[in-house]
Structure formats: structure tokens, C-alpha cells
Enzyme design. Structure first.
Site, short mmCIF file in Angstrom:
data_model
loop_
_atom_site.label_atom_id
_atom_site.label_comp_id
_atom_site.label_asym_id
_atom_site.label_seq_id
_atom_site.Cartn_x
_atom_site.Cartn_y
_atom_site.Cartn_z
N ASN A 118 0.87 -1.18 0.00
CA ASN A 118 0.00 0.00 0.00
C ASN A 118 0.90 1.23 0.00
O ASN A 118 1.49 1.56 1.02
CB ASN A 118 -0.89 -0.02 1.25
CG ASN A 118 -1.71 1.24 1.38
OD1 ASN A 118 -1.86 2.00 0.42
ND2 ASN A 118 -2.26 1.47 2.57
N TRP A 119 0.99 1.85 -1.16
CA TRP A 119 1.89 3.01 -1.28
C TRP A 119 1.34 4.25 -0.59
O TRP A 119 2.04 5.24 -0.43
CB TRP A 119 2.12 3.34 -2.76
CG TRP A 119 2.88 2.31 -3.54
CD1 TRP A 119 3.33 1.08 -3.10
CD2 TRP A 119 3.28 2.39 -4.92
NE1 TRP A 119 3.97 0.42 -4.12
CE2 TRP A 119 3.96 1.19 -5.25
CE3 TRP A 119 3.13 3.36 -5.92
CZ2 TRP A 119 4.49 0.94 -6.52
CZ3 TRP A 119 3.66 3.11 -7.18
CH2 TRP A 119 4.32 1.91 -7.47
N LYS A 120 0.08 4.23 -0.22
CA LYS A 120 -0.59 5.41 0.36
C LYS A 120 -0.39 6.62 -0.56
O LYS A 120 -0.30 6.45 -1.77
CB LYS A 120 -0.08 5.69 1.77
CG LYS A 120 -0.05 4.43 2.65
CD LYS A 120 0.06 4.75 4.10
CE LYS A 120 0.34 3.48 4.87
NZ LYS A 120 -0.06 3.56 6.25
N HIS A 124 -9.63 0.83 4.59
CA HIS A 124 -8.36 1.07 5.30
C HIS A 124 -8.62 2.00 6.48
O HIS A 124 -9.45 2.92 6.39
CB HIS A 124 -7.34 1.69 4.33
CG HIS A 124 -5.96 1.71 4.91
ND1 HIS A 124 -5.56 2.65 5.82
CD2 HIS A 124 -4.91 0.88 4.72
CE1 HIS A 124 -4.30 2.40 6.18
NE2 HIS A 124 -3.89 1.34 5.53
N GLU A 183 -7.11 4.44 7.64
CA GLU A 183 -6.94 5.88 7.37
C GLU A 183 -8.18 6.44 6.69
O GLU A 183 -8.55 7.59 6.93
CB GLU A 183 -5.66 6.11 6.54
CG GLU A 183 -4.41 5.91 7.39
CD GLU A 183 -3.20 5.39 6.64
OE1 GLU A 183 -3.15 5.48 5.40
OE2 GLU A 183 -2.28 4.86 7.31
N GLU A 229 -5.76 -5.32 10.15
CA GLU A 229 -4.76 -4.28 10.39
C GLU A 229 -5.09 -3.56 11.70
O GLU A 229 -5.90 -2.62 11.70
CB GLU A 229 -4.76 -3.26 9.25
CG GLU A 229 -4.42 -3.84 7.90
CD GLU A 229 -3.82 -2.78 6.99
OE1 GLU A 229 -2.68 -2.97 6.56
OE2 GLU A 229 -4.48 -1.76 6.74
N GLY A 250 1.84 2.05 10.63
CA GLY A 250 2.74 3.19 10.52
C GLY A 250 3.39 3.59 11.82
O GLY A 250 3.97 4.67 11.93
N SER A 284 3.03 -2.32 10.27
CA SER A 284 4.48 -2.31 10.50
C SER A 284 5.14 -3.64 10.16
O SER A 284 6.07 -4.07 10.86
CB SER A 284 4.79 -1.87 11.93
OG SER A 284 4.29 -0.57 12.15
N GLY A 300 2.66 -1.27 4.25
CA GLY A 300 2.69 0.15 3.92
C GLY A 300 4.11 0.63 3.70
O GLY A 300 4.69 0.44 2.62
N GLY A 301 4.70 1.22 4.72
CA GLY A 301 6.02 1.84 4.62
C GLY A 301 7.08 0.99 3.92
O GLY A 301 7.80 1.48 3.04
#
Ligand code: PEP
Length: 257
Positions: free
Chosen positions: A9-11, A102, A104, A174, A180, A220, A241-242
């Protein structure tokens, strides 16, 4: 059949050139070492911003087991919704998947379960596979409400699907407190919730579909902890993600089964 999946997930990261470069780097690694040759033969999905979908679809063309998806779609099929992107538009780019729910989106954009069910519905109608995210906040876990929260998110957001549509859906657990933050759920915590989710699927759709459902862990996930997480019986891969923004790290996670 249940698939192992590693999804990135590049966000809201990467301009067009950076995103193309990242997709090319990961694809190059997969061309050298095809997914079938990796333990667990995982599929890989890039969840990119909308603007990358067309280019990344072209970059991965011909690569077995690699797909592209959007991080969101609108809940209506088309019309006067300035600034929104529909499921059919996403499908027309060559993308095959969409993330729905998600955390967010839930917390920053006030997306509730009813809205998410509408998004998932329009995605299915347009032939997109839904990766449906669920997970509790730290406060909810500390108050021992995590199972209730996840049950409710799935019942209201996803379990309206009929057997056929549900068979193409993937669930991503998640925990919000792990997204994150650098704090990862322990393999035991992940396994406990994944087994609970599989039981819920069993209650609703029966044992065969429950056994065939892919349940990803997100929060994470990195090259150091992925292997232990993916070893858990009910953890079928990760939503990353990251660590999906660095080709080398993402490829290490892909190889973690
Ligand atoms: C995510 O955005 O879905 C996610 C899991 O992020 P991170 O890996 O950075 O925690």
C-alpha cells in the site's frame, strides 16, 4: 483455493516517475525470481495512487501472479461527484483490485461500515476484487473490545456478499495501533485474531469458503518480522505500507514465507 498474497500500500507517496521506477524495480526482481519459485508462491499486488494505475498495469503485464489495485473507490457507479473515482474507471485502467476500509479512510475520511459496504458492492459489480480492511484501535484492544469491533466491521461491511462474490474477496486484519507506528502485533496476537476471523467466515459462509479465504496481516510489517508473522497458520500474507516503498525491502517480504 486460498492464495498467499503480499500487497504493498503506497498510500499518498511517490510521484508518477518514482512510482514507475519502484514498480519496475520490484518487477525486475520478480522476473529474475518468479513468484512460483518462492516458498509459498505468493501473489503480489501493488496498491498505488490512482495516477499510477495505468502505467503500473503496463509495467507488470505478463508477470504471473502480479496485480495492481486502487486504494479506494467511490460508493456510487458514476455521476456528479466531483473529484471522486469510480470502480469502473479503476477497472478500465487494467487494475483488478481495490482496498476498502483502510483505517486511514475510516478515521480521516469518516468512512463507516455502511459506506464501505456500498464501496465494496460497486467494486464487485465492476469486476474488482475487494481487499477489505478491518482492525481495532489501541483503546478498543485495551478495553477488550477488539473481537467485537472486528466482528462488527466484517458483518456490516463485507458479509452482505453472496458466496460467489465473497470467494474473490480478501480480508486484511490491520490493528490501527500497528499501522505506521513501528509497533507490530506479535505473531500470537495476529494468529489469534486471524483464527477468530476465519471462524466468523466459517459461521457465515461455511467451512470450505473459510479455508479458502486469504487473510492478510497489516501493521508495520517489515523484512525482519514478516517471516514469523507469515508462519502463523491463519496468516496468509501481508498488507505492507512503509516497507513497500523500498523495492529491496518489499521483495524481501515477498520472499518471507
Ligand atoms: C498500511 O498502510 O496498510 C500499513 C500496514 O502500513 P505500515 O506497514 O506502514 O504500518
Amino acid at each position: 483455493m486460498k492464495k498467499n498474497i503480499v500487497a504493498g500500500n503506497w498510500k499518498m507517496n511517490m510521484n508518477l516517475d518514482e512510482g514507475k521506477k519502484l514498480a519496475e524495480e520490484v518487477s525486475g526482481m520478480i522476473r529474475k525470481k518468479p513468484l512460483k519459485a518462492i516458498n509459498g508462491s505468493p501473489d503480489v499486488i501493488f496498491f498505488t495512487p490512482f495516477i499510477h494505475l495505468v502505467d503500473v498495469s503496463k509495467i507488470i503485464e505478463g508477470l504471473d501472479g502480479v496485480g495492481v489495485g486502487a486504494q479506494n473507490c467511490y460508493s456510487k457507479p458514476s455521476g456528479a461527484f466531483t473529484g471522486e473515482v469510480s470502480a469502473s474507471m479503476i477497472k478500465s485502467t487494467g487494475a483488478g483490485h481495490v482496498l476498502v476500509g483502510h483505517s486511514e479512510r475510516r478515521s480521516l475520511f469518516n468512512e463507516n461500515n455502511k459506506m464501505l459496504a456500498a464501496k465494496a458492492s460497486v467494486a464487485v459489480e465492476n469486476g474488482l476484487n475487494v481487499v477489505f480492511c478491518c482492525g481495532e484501535t489501541l483503546e478498543e484492544r485495551e478495553n477488550s473490545r477488539h473481537f467485537d469491533v472486528v466482528r462488527n466491521q466484517l458483518r456490516e461491511g463485507l458479509f452482505w456478499m453472496d458466496n460467489k462474490s465473497f470467494s474473490n474477496a480478501v480480508i486484511a486484519y490491520e490493528p490501527v495501533w500497528a499501522i505506521g507506528t513501528g509497533v507490530t502485533a506479535s505473531p500470537e496476537q495476529a494468529q489469534e485474531m486471524h483464527a477468530f476471523i476465519r471462524d466468523l467466515v466459517n459461521e457465515k459462509y461455511g467451512n470450505q469458503i473459510a479455508q479458502d479465504t486469504t487473510i492478510l496481516y497489516g501493521g508495520s510489517c517489515n523484512p525482519k518480522n514478516a517471516n514469523q508473522l507469515f508462519q502463523q497458520e491463519d496468516v496468509d500474507g501481508g498488507l505492507v505500507g512503509g516497507a513497500s516503498l523500498k523495492a529491496g525491502d518489499f521483495f524481501k517480504i515477498i520472499q518471507s514465507f
